[in-house]
Design a protein around this motif. Structure first.
Motif, mmCIF file in Angstrom:
data_model
loop_
_atom_site.group_PDB
_atom_site.id
_atom_site.type_symbol
_atom_site.label_atom_id
_atom_site.label_comp_id
_atom_site.label_asym_id
_atom_site.label_seq_id
_atom_site.Cartn_x
_atom_site.Cartn_y
_atom_site.Cartn_z
ATOM 1 N N ASP A 68 -3.669 40.806 -64.439
ATOM 2 C CA ASP A 68 -2.810 40.871 -65.628
ATOM 3 C C ASP A 68 -1.477 40.167 -65.393
ATOM 4 O O ASP A 68 -1.004 39.410 -66.254
ATOM 5 C CB ASP A 68 -2.574 42.322 -66.035
ATOM 6 C CG ASP A 68 -3.762 42.931 -66.769
ATOM 7 O OD1 ASP A 68 -4.622 42.158 -67.254
ATOM 8 O OD2 ASP A 68 -3.825 44.170 -66.857
ATOM 9 N N THR B 138 -11.082 33.958 -69.642
ATOM 10 C CA THR B 138 -10.174 35.027 -70.036
ATOM 11 C C THR B 138 -9.903 35.942 -68.848
ATOM 12 O O THR B 138 -10.619 35.900 -67.832
ATOM 13 C CB THR B 138 -10.774 35.855 -71.174
ATOM 14 O OG1 THR B 138 -11.927 36.560 -70.670
ATOM 15 C CG2 THR B 138 -11.176 34.973 -72.350
ATOM 16 N N ARG B 139 -8.894 36.792 -68.985
ATOM 17 C CA ARG B 139 -8.613 37.730 -67.898
ATOM 18 C C ARG B 139 -9.786 38.702 -67.708
ATOM 19 O O ARG B 139 -10.052 39.129 -66.577
ATOM 20 C CB ARG B 139 -7.291 38.455 -68.123
ATOM 21 C CG ARG B 139 -7.205 39.339 -69.326
ATOM 22 C CD ARG B 139 -5.794 39.927 -69.460
ATOM 23 N NE ARG B 139 -4.803 38.937 -69.883
ATOM 24 C CZ ARG B 139 -3.488 39.077 -69.727
ATOM 25 N NH1 ARG B 139 -2.992 40.158 -69.143
ATOM 26 N NH2 ARG B 139 -2.653 38.142 -70.151
ATOM 27 N N GLU B 140 -10.479 39.036 -68.783
ATOM 28 C CA GLU B 140 -11.642 39.911 -68.660
ATOM 29 C C GLU B 140 -12.756 39.209 -67.874
ATOM 30 O O GLU B 140 -13.421 39.823 -67.018
ATOM 31 C CB GLU B 140 -12.144 40.315 -70.042
ATOM 32 C CG GLU B 140 -11.222 41.251 -70.810
ATOM 33 C CD GLU B 140 -10.017 40.538 -71.422
ATOM 34 O OE1 GLU B 140 -10.042 39.276 -71.515
ATOM 35 O OE2 GLU B 140 -9.053 41.214 -71.806
ATOM 36 N N GLU B 141 -12.945 37.926 -68.139
ATOM 37 C CA GLU B 141 -13.951 37.164 -67.398
ATOM 38 C C GLU B 141 -13.558 37.027 -65.936
ATOM 39 O O GLU B 141 -14.423 37.029 -65.043
ATOM 40 C CB GLU B 141 -14.139 35.794 -68.042
ATOM 41 C CG GLU B 141 -14.838 35.855 -69.401
ATOM 42 C CD GLU B 141 -14.768 34.541 -70.158
ATOM 43 O OE1 GLU B 141 -15.614 34.358 -71.065
ATOM 44 O OE2 GLU B 141 -13.883 33.703 -69.865
ATOM 45 N N LYS C 18 -7.102 44.600 -61.482
ATOM 46 C CA LYS C 18 -6.605 44.402 -62.845
ATOM 47 C C LYS C 18 -5.088 44.193 -62.910
ATOM 48 O O LYS C 18 -4.629 43.268 -63.608
ATOM 49 C CB LYS C 18 -7.023 45.557 -63.746
ATOM 50 C CG LYS C 18 -6.710 45.310 -65.237
ATOM 51 C CD LYS C 18 -7.225 46.425 -66.116
ATOM 52 C CE LYS C 18 -7.048 46.075 -67.602
ATOM 53 N NZ LYS C 18 -5.639 45.841 -67.961
#
Length: 327
Positions: free
Chosen positions: A229, A245-248, A225
């Motif tokens: 990020d 997205t960063r979550e994906e 992470k």
């Protein structure tokens, strides 16, 4: 389309053999590394292809050094280490023609600017390949994963999909490269760079298979992470939007390592155990440069870059064990 693959390493052979053997296209290999050319020719102009360490068999190929090559392909596919690119392009320059398309799906960043010195923007296709492959030795390639597994993504540098690009995509689909296309050029390229900034660098330092990283149950939240990020913050500062997205991206980091290729050693590891320089400066180092250029910090990316170089230096005192050698 007639293809010339520049670089007969793991991914160059993967693309070239699939185009030749599965899609039925005419393919030639132009290999800048003399030892590789010599080995393939000494084998009788064949390369050995395996899948998951099994069914090793010879496949006839046409291979040339840049100086020997006299062909006129419609499409050049460039697959080599970023450090080799500039010198190889100089050696290949006499063979480049205005009608030809250049596909660059290499690891890291830096090659597109070099291609622009030889090809117009509407003739350059950038890409990424989430396709696990190991070069066991020169002229000896191991496809990791089931047939027709893996995926690749492409984009025209000009931002406009051309008829030539469409034909390339169709050939790549026939070759089981599972291509997708987007007009988001930088977003397409950075998908793989941001992924590799986590998986490749960390697995290399710890000489681990990708799936091994997840044995630490805090790998994604505490290691992946922060790196993701910082990479996304750098992209946002530069005005670049990724395809996910960063979550994906974090989900992808976990899923690929856990479910797709858990036993795979990434390409950076393959260089590391063979005492070659890694491409960390073109992956983590490139992200740190992008961040700092646009006024944001990426200390974790910079730190990881330094740690990989430290690991390279430590090979003198603690030689790595090459786990690629299947007994």
């Amino acid at each position: 389309m007639k293809y010339a693959v520049v670089g007969a390493g793991a991914m160059g052979l993967r693309y070239g053999l699939l185009l030749q053997e599965v899609a039925g296209k005419e393919v030639e290999f132009v290999e800048p590394t003399k030892e590789s050319v010599d080995k393939i020719k000494a084998q009788g102009n064949v390369v050995y292809q395996s899948r998951d360490h099994e069914d090793r068999h010879p496949v006839p190929v046409k291979v040339f050094s840049p100086e020997e090559y006299e062909g006129n392909p419609d499409v050049w596919i460039f697959f080599m280490k970023q450090m080799q690119m500039e010198e190889t392009l100089k050696r290949m320059a006499p063979h480049f023609k205005d009608h030809q398309v250049a596909v660059g799906a290499m690891n890291g960043m830096g090659h597109i600017e070099k291609l622009q010195s030889y090809f117009k923007d509407d003739k350059i296709i950038g890409g990424t390949a989430m396709i696990a492959t190991i070069l066991s030795d020169y002229g000896d390639v191991d496809f990791i994963g089931k047939s027709n597994s893996g995926a690749s993504a492409y984009s025209n540098l000009s931002g406009v999909k051309t008829a030539e690009t469409q034909e390339v995509m169709e050939d790549f689909q026939a070759a089981n490269l599972n291509p997708t296309y987007s007009n988001n050029f930088m977003g397409t390229l950075l998908t793989k760079v941001f992924f590799n900034a986590v998986e490749n660098s960390i697995a290399t330092m710890f000489q681990a298979r990708m799936g091994n990283l997840l044995s630490y149950d805090q790998f994604v939240p505490t290691i992946a992470k922060p790196l993701v990020d910082e990479a996304y913050d750098a992209a946002a500062a530069a005005g670049i939007t990724l395809l996910e997205t960063r979550e994906e991206m974090l989900i992808q980091v976990d899923y690929v390592a856990r479910e797709v290729v858990p036993l795979h050693f990434p390409s950076m590891y393959q260089d590391f155990v063979k005492n070659r320089p890694t491409e960390v400066d073109y992956i983590n180092g490139w992200i740190a440069d992008l961040a700092e250029e646009h006024g944001v910090a990426a200390p974790t990316q910079r730190f990881i870059t330094g740690l990989v170089h430290l690991a390279e230096a430590m090979r003198e005192f603690n030689p790595p064990v090459n786990q690629l050698e299947v007994k």
